[in-house]
Design a protein around this motif. Structure first.
Motif, PDB file in Angstrom:
ATOM      1  N   GLY A   1       8.741 -15.505 -12.701  1.00 34.68           N
ATOM      2  CA  GLY A   1       7.715 -15.728 -11.688  1.00 34.68           C
ATOM      3  C   GLY A   1       8.288 -15.745 -10.284  1.00 34.68           C
ATOM      4  N   LEU A   2       9.456 -16.355 -10.124  1.00 33.40           N
ATOM      5  CA  LEU A   2      10.086 -16.410  -8.803  1.00 33.40           C
ATOM      6  C   LEU A   2      10.625 -15.050  -8.365  1.00 33.40           C
ATOM      7  CD1 LEU A   2      11.897 -19.839  -9.154  1.00 33.40           C
ATOM      8  CD2 LEU A   2       9.952 -19.312  -7.678  1.00 33.40           C
ATOM      9  N   GLU A   3      11.035 -14.212  -9.320  1.00 32.80           N
ATOM     10  CA  GLU A   3      11.501 -12.860  -8.974  1.00 32.80           C
ATOM     11  C   GLU A   3      10.401 -12.047  -8.308  1.00 32.80           C
ATOM     12  OE1 GLU A   3      12.982 -11.215 -12.634  1.00 32.80           O
ATOM     13  OE2 GLU A   3      15.024 -11.889 -12.208  1.00 32.80           O
ATOM     14  N   ILE A   4       9.184 -12.236  -8.761  1.00 30.83           N
ATOM     15  CA  ILE A   4       8.056 -11.512  -8.170  1.00 30.83           C
ATOM     16  C   ILE A   4       7.912 -11.871  -6.698  1.00 30.83           C
ATOM     17  CG2 ILE A   4       5.543 -11.271  -8.202  1.00 30.83           C
ATOM     18  CD1 ILE A   4       5.746 -11.779 -11.290  1.00 30.83           C
ATOM     19  N   GLU A   5       8.053 -13.135  -6.394  1.00 29.50           N
ATOM     20  CA  GLU A   5       7.836 -13.615  -5.031  1.00 29.50           C
ATOM     21  C   GLU A   5       9.067 -13.460  -4.125  1.00 29.50           C
ATOM     22  OE1 GLU A   5       5.509 -15.169  -2.014  1.00 29.50           O
ATOM     23  OE2 GLU A   5       4.853 -14.719  -4.042  1.00 29.50           O
ATOM     24  N   PHE A   6      10.273 -13.733  -4.693  1.00 30.69           N
ATOM     25  CA  PHE A   6      11.470 -13.822  -3.855  1.00 30.69           C
ATOM     26  C   PHE A   6      12.562 -12.810  -4.186  1.00 30.69           C
ATOM     27  CE2 PHE A   6       9.555 -18.062  -4.009  1.00 30.69           C
ATOM     28  CZ  PHE A   6       9.328 -18.260  -2.661  1.00 30.69           C
ATOM     29  N   GLY A   7      12.380 -12.009  -5.231  1.00 29.09           N
ATOM     30  CA  GLY A   7      13.396 -11.034  -5.626  1.00 29.09           C
ATOM     31  C   GLY A   7      14.382 -11.623  -6.617  1.00 29.09           C
ATOM     32  N   SER A   8      15.092 -10.751  -7.294  1.00 34.07           N
ATOM     33  CA  SER A   8      15.967 -11.191  -8.387  1.00 34.07           C
ATOM     34  C   SER A   8      17.219 -11.912  -7.903  1.00 34.07           C
ATOM     35  CB  SER A   8      16.360  -9.996  -9.259  1.00 34.07           C
ATOM     36  OG  SER A   8      17.048  -9.037  -8.490  1.00 34.07           O
ATOM     37  N   VAL A   9      17.662 -11.645  -6.687  1.00 34.28           N
ATOM     38  CA  VAL A   9      18.876 -12.280  -6.181  1.00 34.28           C
ATOM     39  C   VAL A   9      18.686 -13.790  -6.032  1.00 34.28           C
ATOM     40  CG1 VAL A   9      20.485 -12.393  -4.242  1.00 34.28           C
ATOM     41  CG2 VAL A   9      19.626 -10.178  -5.016  1.00 34.28           C
ATOM     42  N   ALA A  10      17.564 -14.213  -5.535  1.00 32.38           N
ATOM     43  CA  ALA A  10      17.322 -15.626  -5.244  1.00 32.38           C
ATOM     44  C   ALA A  10      16.650 -16.384  -6.390  1.00 32.38           C
ATOM     45  CB  ALA A  10      16.460 -15.757  -3.998  1.00 32.38           C
ATOM     46  N   ALA A  11      16.059 -15.697  -7.337  1.00 32.01           N
ATOM     47  CA  ALA A  11      15.189 -16.330  -8.324  1.00 32.01           C
ATOM     48  C   ALA A  11      15.886 -17.385  -9.173  1.00 32.01           C
ATOM     49  CB  ALA A  11      14.555 -15.267  -9.216  1.00 32.01           C
ATOM     50  N   GLU A  12      17.053 -17.089  -9.702  1.00 30.28           N
ATOM     51  CA  GLU A  12      17.713 -18.037 -10.597  1.00 30.28           C
ATOM     52  C   GLU A  12      18.119 -19.320  -9.862  1.00 30.28           C
ATOM     53  OE1 GLU A  12      21.385 -17.847 -13.652  1.00 30.28           O
ATOM     54  OE2 GLU A  12      19.984 -16.161 -13.690  1.00 30.28           O
ATOM     55  N   GLY A  13      18.655 -19.183  -8.663  1.00 37.12           N
ATOM     56  CA  GLY A  13      19.027 -20.353  -7.873  1.00 37.12           C
ATOM     57  C   GLY A  13      17.812 -21.189  -7.504  1.00 37.12           C
ATOM     58  N   LEU A  14      16.728 -20.523  -7.133  1.00 33.51           N
ATOM     59  CA  LEU A  14      15.498 -21.248  -6.818  1.00 33.51           C
ATOM     60  C   LEU A  14      14.948 -21.963  -8.045  1.00 33.51           C
ATOM     61  CD1 LEU A  14      13.687 -18.703  -4.485  1.00 33.51           C
ATOM     62  CD2 LEU A  14      14.534 -20.971  -3.865  1.00 33.51           C
ATOM     63  N   ALA A  15      15.035 -21.325  -9.207  1.00 30.49           N
ATOM     64  CA  ALA A  15      14.554 -21.957 -10.442  1.00 30.49           C
ATOM     65  C   ALA A  15      15.310 -23.245 -10.709  1.00 30.49           C
ATOM     66  CB  ALA A  15      14.688 -20.991 -11.613  1.00 30.49           C
ATOM     67  N   ARG A  16      16.611 -23.231 -10.509  1.00 30.94           N
ATOM     68  CA  ARG A  16      17.402 -24.457 -10.728  1.00 30.94           C
ATOM     69  C   ARG A  16      17.026 -25.544  -9.725  1.00 30.94           C
ATOM     70  NH1 ARG A  16      21.441 -20.569 -12.327  1.00 30.94           N
ATOM     71  NH2 ARG A  16      21.681 -20.801 -14.581  1.00 30.94           N
ATOM     72  N   GLN A  17      16.702 -25.148  -8.496  1.00 32.45           N
ATOM     73  CA  GLN A  17      16.259 -26.131  -7.508  1.00 32.45           C
ATOM     74  C   GLN A  17      14.900 -26.715  -7.888  1.00 32.45           C
ATOM     75  OE1 GLN A  17      16.460 -24.125  -3.716  1.00 32.45           O
ATOM     76  NE2 GLN A  17      18.593 -24.721  -3.410  1.00 32.45           N
ATOM     77  N   PHE A  18      14.007 -25.885  -8.400  1.00 32.77           N
ATOM     78  CA  PHE A  18      12.707 -26.377  -8.863  1.00 32.77           C
ATOM     79  C   PHE A  18      12.901 -27.394  -9.979  1.00 32.77           C
ATOM     80  CE2 PHE A  18       8.911 -23.767  -7.517  1.00 32.77           C
ATOM     81  CZ  PHE A  18       9.518 -23.198  -6.423  1.00 32.77           C
ATOM     82  N   ILE A  19      13.769 -27.087 -10.928  1.00 31.15           N
ATOM     83  CA  ILE A  19      13.995 -27.986 -12.054  1.00 31.15           C
ATOM     84  C   ILE A  19      14.592 -29.299 -11.574  1.00 31.15           C
ATOM     85  CG2 ILE A  19      15.377 -28.331 -14.142  1.00 31.15           C
ATOM     86  CD1 ILE A  19      14.848 -25.328 -14.725  1.00 31.15           C
ATOM     87  N   GLU A  20      15.505 -29.226 -10.634  1.00 32.85           N
ATOM     88  CA  GLU A  20      16.099 -30.449 -10.102  1.00 32.85           C
ATOM     89  C   GLU A  20      15.046 -31.318  -9.409  1.00 32.85           C
ATOM     90  OE1 GLU A  20      19.482 -31.683  -6.880  1.00 32.85           O
ATOM     91  OE2 GLU A  20      19.843 -29.918  -8.135  1.00 32.85           O
ATOM     92  N   ALA A  21      14.143 -30.681  -8.683  1.00 35.32           N
ATOM     93  CA  ALA A  21      13.119 -31.421  -7.945  1.00 35.32           C
ATOM     94  C   ALA A  21      11.968 -31.884  -8.834  1.00 35.32           C
ATOM     95  CB  ALA A  21      12.571 -30.557  -6.814  1.00 35.32           C
ATOM     96  N   GLU A  22      11.580 -31.082  -9.801  1.00 37.18           N
ATOM     97  CA  GLU A  22      10.419 -31.369 -10.644  1.00 37.18           C
ATOM     98  C   GLU A  22      10.802 -31.408 -12.118  1.00 37.18           C
ATOM     99  OE1 GLU A  22       7.448 -32.097  -9.424  1.00 37.18           O
ATOM    100  OE2 GLU A  22       8.075 -31.731  -7.369  1.00 37.18           O
ATOM    101  N   GLY A  23      11.969 -31.928 -12.414  1.00 37.50           N
ATOM    102  CA  GLY A  23      12.520 -31.868 -13.765  1.00 37.50           C
ATOM    103  C   GLY A  23      11.651 -32.439 -14.861  1.00 37.50           C
ATOM    104  N   ALA A  24      10.947 -33.509 -14.592  1.00 33.98           N
ATOM    105  CA  ALA A  24      10.170 -34.167 -15.647  1.00 33.98           C
ATOM    106  C   ALA A  24       9.234 -33.190 -16.352  1.00 33.98           C
ATOM    107  CB  ALA A  24       9.375 -35.337 -15.065  1.00 33.98           C
ATOM    108  N   ASP A  25       8.478 -32.428 -15.604  1.00 31.46           N
ATOM    109  CA  ASP A  25       7.531 -31.489 -16.207  1.00 31.46           C
ATOM    110  C   ASP A  25       8.239 -30.388 -16.987  1.00 31.46           C
ATOM    111  OD1 ASP A  25       5.176 -32.750 -15.295  1.00 31.46           O
ATOM    112  OD2 ASP A  25       5.440 -31.837 -13.325  1.00 31.46           O
ATOM    113  N   PHE A  26       9.351 -29.896 -16.466  1.00 37.14           N
ATOM    114  CA  PHE A  26      10.080 -28.834 -17.158  1.00 37.14           C
ATOM    115  C   PHE A  26      10.691 -29.339 -18.463  1.00 37.14           C
ATOM    116  CE2 PHE A  26       9.999 -27.137 -12.828  1.00 37.14           C
ATOM    117  CZ  PHE A  26       9.513 -25.870 -13.095  1.00 37.14           C
TER     118      PHE A  26
END
Length: 119
Positions: A20-45
């Motif tokens: 989902g993040l690759e669609i919005e931000f491209g493949s270079v940034a997607a994995e790093g952003l995903a880890r930041q999302f998990i760190e910030a919103e980990g409970a739901d993940f």
């Protein structure tokens, strides 16, 4: 104590987030952003990726009403390729309120042992 295996536990939560993040931000940034999302919103993940859950008991808060009761629930699963055990606060409808703690493991055996002994 209630314990169950979740047949719908999704081991692809991280991969779906990255896609989902690759669609919005491209493949270079997607994995790093995903880890930041998990760190910030980990409970739901961690809740969504769980493969097993076990009720640990009620969580008592002085500032909550009876109808806002929460349970402490241990969950285990795989997220971002790593086994984990987490303790979450979950309401009666199965919605996550908070992440109390999480531990990551290199292998399933260590995670299983931790899950079984979590109190």
């Amino acid at each position: 104590m209630f314990q169950s295996s979740i047949s719908i536990g999704d081991t692809r939560v991280f991969e779906r987030l990255v896609a989902g993040l690759e669609i919005e931000f491209g493949s270079v940034a997607a994995e790093g952003l995903a880890r930041q999302f998990i760190e910030a919103e980990g409970a739901d993940f961690y809740w969504e990726a769980r493969g097993r859950e076990r009720r640990l008991g009620s969580y008592e808060r002085l500032d909550r009403d009876e109808e806002d009761a929460l349970d402490r629930v241990a969950v285990s699963g795989i997220l971002d390729g790593r086994h984990y055990v987490a303790v979450l606060l979950v309401d009666a409808l199965g919605s996550v309120d908070a992440l109390l703690g999480v531990r990551h493991f290199q292998d399933e055996i260590a995670a299983d042992e931790a899950f079984e002994t979590t109190v």
